[in-house]
Design an enzyme around this catalytic site. Structure first.
Site, PDB file in Angstrom:
ATOM      1  N   ASP A 197      -2.783  -1.602  10.076  1.00 45.35           N
ATOM      2  CA  ASP A 197      -3.003  -1.369   8.829  1.00 45.35           C
ATOM      3  C   ASP A 197      -3.608  -2.744   8.179  1.00 45.35           C
ATOM      4  O   ASP A 197      -3.872  -2.629   7.069  1.00 45.35           O
ATOM      5  CB  ASP A 197      -1.714  -1.217   8.044  1.00 45.35           C
ATOM      6  CG  ASP A 197      -0.879   0.082   8.465  1.00 45.35           C
ATOM      7  OD1 ASP A 197      -1.475   0.986   8.894  1.00 45.35           O
ATOM      8  OD2 ASP A 197       0.369   0.226   8.011  1.00 45.35           O
ATOM      9  N   LYS A 229       0.721  -1.259  -0.077  1.00 43.38           N
ATOM     10  CA  LYS A 229       0.012  -0.086  -0.043  1.00 43.38           C
ATOM     11  C   LYS A 229       1.071   1.088  -0.031  1.00 43.38           C
ATOM     12  O   LYS A 229       2.140   1.360   0.551  1.00 43.38           O
ATOM     13  CB  LYS A 229      -0.951  -0.099   1.272  1.00 43.38           C
ATOM     14  CG  LYS A 229      -0.277   0.197   2.636  1.00 43.38           C
ATOM     15  CD  LYS A 229       0.161   1.439   3.214  1.00 43.38           C
ATOM     16  CE  LYS A 229       0.751   1.401   4.569  1.00 43.38           C
ATOM     17  NZ  LYS A 229       1.725   2.423   4.795  1.00 43.38           N
ATOM     18  N   SER A 287       0.189  -6.554   5.375  1.00 41.32           N
ATOM     19  CA  SER A 287      -0.509  -7.287   4.121  1.00 41.32           C
ATOM     20  C   SER A 287      -0.327  -8.715   4.236  1.00 41.32           C
ATOM     21  O   SER A 287      -1.346  -9.466   3.776  1.00 41.32           O
ATOM     22  CB  SER A 287       0.084  -6.754   2.833  1.00 41.32           C
ATOM     23  OG  SER A 287      -0.473  -7.176   1.774  1.00 41.32           O
ATOM     24  N   GLY A 339       7.602   1.600   4.803  1.00 40.90           N
ATOM     25  CA  GLY A 339       6.570   2.287   4.616  1.00 40.90           C
ATOM     26  C   GLY A 339       5.294   1.886   3.852  1.00 40.90           C
ATOM     27  O   GLY A 339       4.331   2.565   3.279  1.00 40.90           O
ATOM     28  N   LEU A 340       5.332   0.487   3.408  1.00 40.84           N
ATOM     29  CA  LEU A 340       4.550  -0.125   2.375  1.00 40.84           C
ATOM     30  C   LEU A 340       3.651  -1.003   3.000  1.00 40.84           C
ATOM     31  O   LEU A 340       2.815  -1.691   2.084  1.00 40.84           O
ATOM     32  CB  LEU A 340       5.539  -0.749   1.141  1.00 40.84           C
ATOM     33  CG  LEU A 340       6.239   0.361   0.390  1.00 40.84           C
ATOM     34  CD1 LEU A 340       7.045  -0.626  -0.502  1.00 40.84           C
ATOM     35  CD2 LEU A 340       5.425   1.346  -0.326  1.00 40.84           C
ATOM     36  N   GLY A 376       4.074  -4.106   4.272  1.00 41.99           N
ATOM     37  CA  GLY A 376       4.372  -5.468   3.805  1.00 41.99           C
ATOM     38  C   GLY A 376       3.806  -6.609   4.829  1.00 41.99           C
ATOM     39  O   GLY A 376       3.125  -7.600   4.490  1.00 41.99           O
TER      40      GLY A 376
END
Length: 255
Positions: free
Chosen positions: A137, A6, A105, A99-100, A102
């Site tokens: 998240d 994201k 997810s 910052g993605l 991972g």
């Protein structure tokens, strides 16, 4: 099963909850060209682990293991039977500490995979309720939305009809520690009401409009503390890159 990354288009911190966790307002978008992969594979005969993750990165204290333990409180027999014969293979492609999202997810995909494989019949809200106990998240990834306004501690998800331009990504070889960046943010005095007012404006605008009309420091409250902690990030701040999450991944609109 693919576990997509994201990006945060904006990220405004608006206060603290009763646990002293940061409250946020953010736009999350799903990045479908950056993903990890999870699959069940036959367990090797000499493996003695109750729950084994086979991966191309170090898995100790992985959030997936915490999700397994949480699920086992209700579905211990089902999980034991499955993982007596199977191992979880995790192929890591999403950069770590970037910052993605991972790890979040991966956790969401594991919950979805178990729900499907074991026919647990958990609905979306039940999965989100579980995810709140694991990380902030995860709820967004469970939702399956391509774009959403996210608030609270990450558990409140509102789908957004978005206009998303093509983004050009840069992944600096800098491992940004989320807690350290948030702690650095807390050293400064912020007007949380002003932040919240800005966020209410941002929530109504498309991703394209946000990236066209606002500066990187305006959109992400964590860019300045990130650059303070990690001086190599300062050049990206000065060159008008946008930051995802607490870093270190940065992006620009691909013109």
């Amino acid at each position: 099963m693919k576990a997509y990354a994201k990006a945060n288009i904006f990220l405004k911190l608006t206060g603290f909850d009763s646990r002293k966790y940061h409250l946020l307002e953010s736009r999350f978008i799903l990045l479908k060209d950056v993903f990890d992969e999870l699959e069940l594979v036959d367990k090797e005969s000499d493996s003695k682990k109750e729950f084994e993750i086979i991966s191309n990165f170090k898995c100790e204290n992985n959030i997936i293991q915490k999700a397994y333990l949480l699920l086992s409180r209700r579905y211990n027999n089902e999980l034991k039977e499955l993982f007596s014969k199977k191992s979880l293979k995790l192929t890591k492609n999403i950069p770590v500490c970037a910052g993605l999202g991972g790890g979040s997810s991966d956790c969401a995909s594991f919950l979805l995979l178990m729900n499907e494989t074991l026919n647990l019949k958990l609905n979306l809200q039940e999965l989100i309720n579980l995810s709140i106990q694991l990380g902030s998240d995860i709820a967004f990834f469970l939702s399956g939305f391509n774009s959403a306004n996210v608030s609270g501690c990450g558990e409140i998800i509102e789908e957004f009809e978005d206009d998303i331009p093509t983004l050009k990504w840069t992944f600096p070889q800098i491992s940004c520690q989320t807690k350290a960046v948030y702690d650095e943010f807390d050293r400064e005095i912020f007007d949380f009401q002003k932040n919240n007012n800005q966020a209410q404006i941002y929530k109504k605008l498309s991703t394209k409009e946000l990236l066209q009309n606002f500066k990187n420091k305006e959109l992400n409250d964590l860019f300045t503390p990130c650059a303070t902690l990690y001086p190599k990030m300062k050049s990206y701040l000065q060159e008008d890159f946008f930051l995802s999450g607490s870093g270190s991944s940065v992006f620009k609109v691909d013109r």
